[in-house]
Write an enzyme that holds these catalytic residues in place. Structure first.
Site, mmCIF file in Angstrom:
data_model
loop_
_atom_site.group_PDB
_atom_site.id
_atom_site.type_symbol
_atom_site.label_atom_id
_atom_site.label_comp_id
_atom_site.label_asym_id
_atom_site.label_seq_id
_atom_site.Cartn_x
_atom_site.Cartn_y
_atom_site.Cartn_z
ATOM 1 N N LEU A 106 15.029 -7.802 2.742
ATOM 2 C CA LEU A 106 14.905 -9.247 2.932
ATOM 3 C C LEU A 106 13.683 -9.776 2.190
ATOM 4 C CD1 LEU A 106 15.423 -12.002 4.346
ATOM 5 C CD2 LEU A 106 14.139 -11.093 6.314
ATOM 6 N N ASP A 107 12.518 -9.335 2.613
ATOM 7 C CA ASP A 107 11.238 -9.721 2.008
ATOM 8 C C ASP A 107 10.356 -8.474 2.030
ATOM 9 O OD1 ASP A 107 8.774 -10.717 1.283
ATOM 10 O OD2 ASP A 107 8.492 -11.928 3.084
#
Length: 385
Positions: A131-132
């Protein structure tokens, strides 16, 4: 020159079944010839499969480095869901045994040191594919690519790029937070300095929360602060040299009111040593437990505004806003599905030898985003020209 790529064998070793292991594992059970789930004990691995509705679809194993290494064969793919500090040892085993490697974490120096050997052995090393980091890179590459087409690489311009991501409670609580990963990791991330660009100048903050700003996302007010080192991503995202950054920051989103709710935590972070912070992590875990009834929310907002000469300007944004459900958390979905997508590209041979950070070009990022949207990771893209 690297040797020829080692063909994928079709076997995937998914190592670790913690909070971020979600339906991405199910996607691999659909596509890989064989999936083995490694966890601390075989019983814990079986419980994880049951939780995900995958009983009987993957083999279970009790993880130790030696046990995994003994089962690796050339062309296998090892997916590390272990803490980032353990990736380098796993990658070393992969290089020795001729296996490809994938994880969702940032590239560490220890991993980078082994990339030449992996490339020479014909292996793919996929990182930053969650995701990040991960989807945030896809959004940024897509926005930068479209802006370059509209404004031109040689047109002098100033730009603002912000990339903020956060896992928060779907229903706000007094603590203004829900732990979606280990509390110790959350606290130690706040103790690490952050470097970013603001008002055209490079800035460093030793305590990231002290640089918290209010940030509007689709009409909702959040609090946002920088994390890690944003500056190298200017080059990684392919921003033209003729463009000047007014603001460039990658950071974390929190619910409005988080700064006040965590005031006591920040005092501990200022004064505490490693032992005290470790103890504090345990205290916070007990004081703010996550239950099966809780629902998390993931918000990832990336925007780019380019102001060029002679009216050649462009702005756009990407927004992912997902809430977890009874089957899986939003965080598990958003980490595991892009990682599984990357592994599928290793399996089908479309991801070349060497190091990859998610999808590294605008065109490739658009392909990944289309695939993720089809795979249930929904987002919106908006452009103002």
């Amino acid at each position: 020159m690297p040797d020829a790529r080692v063909p994928a064998s079709g076997t995937v070793h998914w190592v670790g079944a913690g909070l971020s292991t979600g339906s991405g594992l199910a996607r691999l059970c659909d596509t890989a010839a064989r999936v083995r789930l490694w966890h601390r004990t075989e019983r814990r691995a079986a419980d994880a499969l049951d939780r995900l509705g995958l009983t009987g679809r993957a083999a279970t194993r009790a993880y130790t480095p030696d046990a995994l290494t003994a089962e690796l064969a050339p062309g296998d793919v090892v997916v590390s869901m272990l803490p980032a500090t353990e990736h380098a040892a796993l990658l070393a085993a992969c290089v020795r045994e001729g296996a490809h490697f994938a994880c969702s974490s940032y590239v560490s120096d220890a991993v980078l040191e082994q990339v030449p050997a992996a490339g020479a052995a014909g292996l793919t090393v996929l990182t930053e594919a969650g995701l990040d980091p991960g989807i945030d890179h896809l959004f940024a590459h897509s926005l930068v690519g479209r802006a370059r087409e509209a404004v031109g690489d040689d047109t002098p311009a100033a730009y603002t790029l912000t990339s903020y991501c956060g896992g928060v409670p779907a229903v706000p609580n007094d603590f203004r937070y829900r732990f979606s990963w280990a509390p110790a990791g959350v606290l130690n991330a706040l103790r690490a300095p952050a470097r970013y660009i603001e008002d055209g100048a490079e800035r460093v903050t030793e305590r990231p929360w002290e640089a918290t700003r209010r940030h509007d996302v689709d009409g909702e007010t959040f609090e946002a602060y920088p994390n890690r080192d944003s500056v190298p991503f200017i080059g990684q995202y392919g921003l033209p040299g003729a463009w000047r950054p007014d603001t460039f920051v990658r950071g974390t989103l929190r619910l409005d009111g988080w700064l006040d709710a965590w005031a006591g935590v920040f005092e501990e972070l200022r004064a505490g040593d490693d032992a005290r912070i470790a103890a504090l992590a345990g205290e916070l875990a007990r004081a703010h437990p996550t239950t099966d009834a809780d629902r998390d929310r993931v918000v990832l907002a990336v925007s780019l505004d380019v102001r060029g000469e002679k009216g050649r300007s462009w702005s756009g944004s990407c927004l992912l806003d997902l809430v977890g459900d009874a089957e899986e958390s939003a965080m598990a979905r958003c980490v595991s599905r892009p990682l599984a997508l990357g592994v599928r590209h290793i399996l089908d041979g479309s991801l070349p030898v060497g190091l990859h950070r998610s999808a590294g070009t605008a065109a490739r990022s658009q392909e990944w985003l289309r695939e993720l949207a089809t795979d249930g990771v929904r987002f919106t893209q908006h452009t103002d020209t």
